[in-house]
Design an enzyme around this catalytic site. Structure first.
Site, PDB file in Angstrom:
ATOM      1  CG  MET A 265      -1.750  -1.201   1.417  1.00  0.00           C
ATOM      2  SD  MET A 265      -2.872  -1.003   2.813  1.00  0.00           S
ATOM      3  CE  MET A 265      -3.584  -2.646   2.889  1.00  0.00           C
TER       4      MET A 265
ATOM      5  CG  HIS B 131      -3.769  -6.906  -3.261  1.00  0.00           C
ATOM      6  ND1 HIS B 131      -4.731  -6.873  -2.274  1.00  0.00           N
ATOM      7  CD2 HIS B 131      -4.223  -6.090  -4.259  1.00  0.00           C
ATOM      8  CE1 HIS B 131      -5.713  -6.075  -2.650  1.00  0.00           C
ATOM      9  NE2 HIS B 131      -5.430  -5.584  -3.843  1.00  0.00           N
TER      10      HIS B 131
ATOM     11  CG  MET C 249      -4.341  -2.422  -2.528  1.00  0.00           C
ATOM     12  SD  MET C 249      -4.734  -3.048  -0.886  1.00  0.00           S
ATOM     13  CE  MET C 249      -3.359  -4.179  -0.663  1.00  0.00           C
TER      14      MET C 249
ATOM     15  CG  MET D 295     -10.461  -5.400  -3.687  1.00  0.00           C
ATOM     16  SD  MET D 295      -9.168  -6.274  -2.804  1.00  0.00           S
ATOM     17  CE  MET D 295      -9.380  -5.671  -1.126  1.00  0.00           C
TER      18      MET D 295
HETATM   19  C1  DX5 Z   1      -7.165  -5.031   2.413  1.00  0.00           C
HETATM   20  C2  DX5 Z   1      -6.156  -6.106   2.055  1.00  0.00           C
HETATM   21  C3  DX5 Z   1      -6.512  -7.457   2.564  1.00  0.00           C
HETATM   22  C4  DX5 Z   1      -6.599  -7.540   4.041  1.00  0.00           C
HETATM   23  C5  DX5 Z   1      -7.571  -8.612   4.415  1.00  0.00           C
HETATM   24  O1  DX5 Z   1      -6.835  -3.868   1.775  1.00  0.00           O
HETATM   25  O2  DX5 Z   1      -5.990  -6.206   0.665  1.00  0.00           O
HETATM   26  O3  DX5 Z   1      -5.627  -8.452   2.060  1.00  0.00           O
HETATM   27  O4  DX5 Z   1      -5.394  -7.784   4.653  1.00  0.00           O
HETATM   28  O5  DX5 Z   1      -7.694  -8.585   5.799  1.00  0.00           O
HETATM   29  P1  DX5 Z   1      -8.882  -9.261   6.559  1.00  0.00           P
HETATM   30  O6  DX5 Z   1      -8.858 -10.716   6.235  1.00  0.00           O
HETATM   31  O7  DX5 Z   1      -8.558  -8.980   7.986  1.00  0.00           O
HETATM   32  O8  DX5 Z   1     -10.138  -8.595   6.088  1.00  0.00           O
HETATM   33 ZN    ZN Z   2      -4.915  -7.964  -0.283  1.00  0.00          ZN
END
Ligand code: DX5
Ligand code: ZN
Length: 229
Positions: free
Chosen positions: A41, A70, A72, A141
């Protein structure tokens, strides 16, 4: 990486001990994790900052299986080679991250990785319709990205639409956000095969006491696989 549609549990290290990523990855793998999900992120695309390619490279030797990264972040393209060098197996970019997702996905495959595309909860399935022959994974998501531990947003009709769109293509459907034993069956039934879970995997355990990780993973997997029996 071989392709199949069996349920795969991908713990997100966003919920792990940030001072101990290597040992946390090894612990969840030993407890039955299939993939390791790594959330990058930038404080710009999402309102939180985690870490970048250097951290991914540092944890790579501690992961035996798939490192699922992933992104972001925006922009994506200037950093693709750095994540390839860090050893990412799957690199996922958001369809909302810029105007040229097609070019980004070409570049990810061109750098030797599996290409993933992620959709925020407010983005319809149609946003990836033209990308079906250039992706290996679609990440749906089920929270607005940026933080772990948020409430699951039910987008099962979108998951089912994507499953239809995929047809026989070897494309994973990954679900990210709020996955636990209660929500896993909903998404598995709609066609998902990769279940990311942060809080629901890491709760109650630690590197020194990893058994709860195993129990949590088994409970999520059993709940998801239960829809087929
Ligand atoms: C959110 C992330 C997820 C997050 C999921 O932006 O991409 O991967 O870590 O966390 P939980 O399982 O706690 O919702
Ligand atoms: Zn994620």
């Amino acid at each position: 990486m071989t392709f199949d549609r069996s349920i795969k549990i991908a713990p997100s290290i966003l919920a792990a001990d940030f001072a101990n990523f290597g040992a946390e990855c090894a612990a969840v793998e030993a407890q039955g994790a299939d993939w390791i999900h790594v959330d990058v992120m930038d404080g710009h695309f999402v309102p939180n900052i985690t870490f970048g390619p250097a951290t991914c490279a540092a944890i790579r030797p501690h992961i035996k299986g798939v490192m699922d990264v992933h992104l972001m972040i925006t922009p994506v393209d200037p950093y693709i080679q750095a994540f390839a060098d860090a050893g990412a197996d799957v690199l996922t970019a958001h369809v909302e991250a810029g105007p040229h997702i097609h070019r980004t996905l070409q570049a990810i495959r061109g750098a030797g990785m599996k290409a993933g595309v992620a959709l925020n909860p407010g983005t319809p399935a149609a946003a990836v319709e033209e990308l079906m022959d250039m992706v290996d994974l679609i990440c749906v998501m089920t929270v607005n990205p940026g933080f772990g531990g948020q409430k699951f947003i039910d987008v099962t009709s979108k998951i089912a639409a994507l499953r239809d769109m995929i047809g026989d293509r070897p494309i994973h459907i990954e679900i990210d956000g709020g996955v636990d034993p209660n929500t896993a069956p909903l998404v598995a039934k709609a066609g998902a095969d990769v279940l990311v879970a942060g809080s629901a995997v890491f709760k109650g355990g630690s590197v020194d006491h990893p058994d709860p990780y195993g129990e949590n993973i088994r409970n999520i997997r059993a709940a998801a696989e239960g829809v087929w029996t």
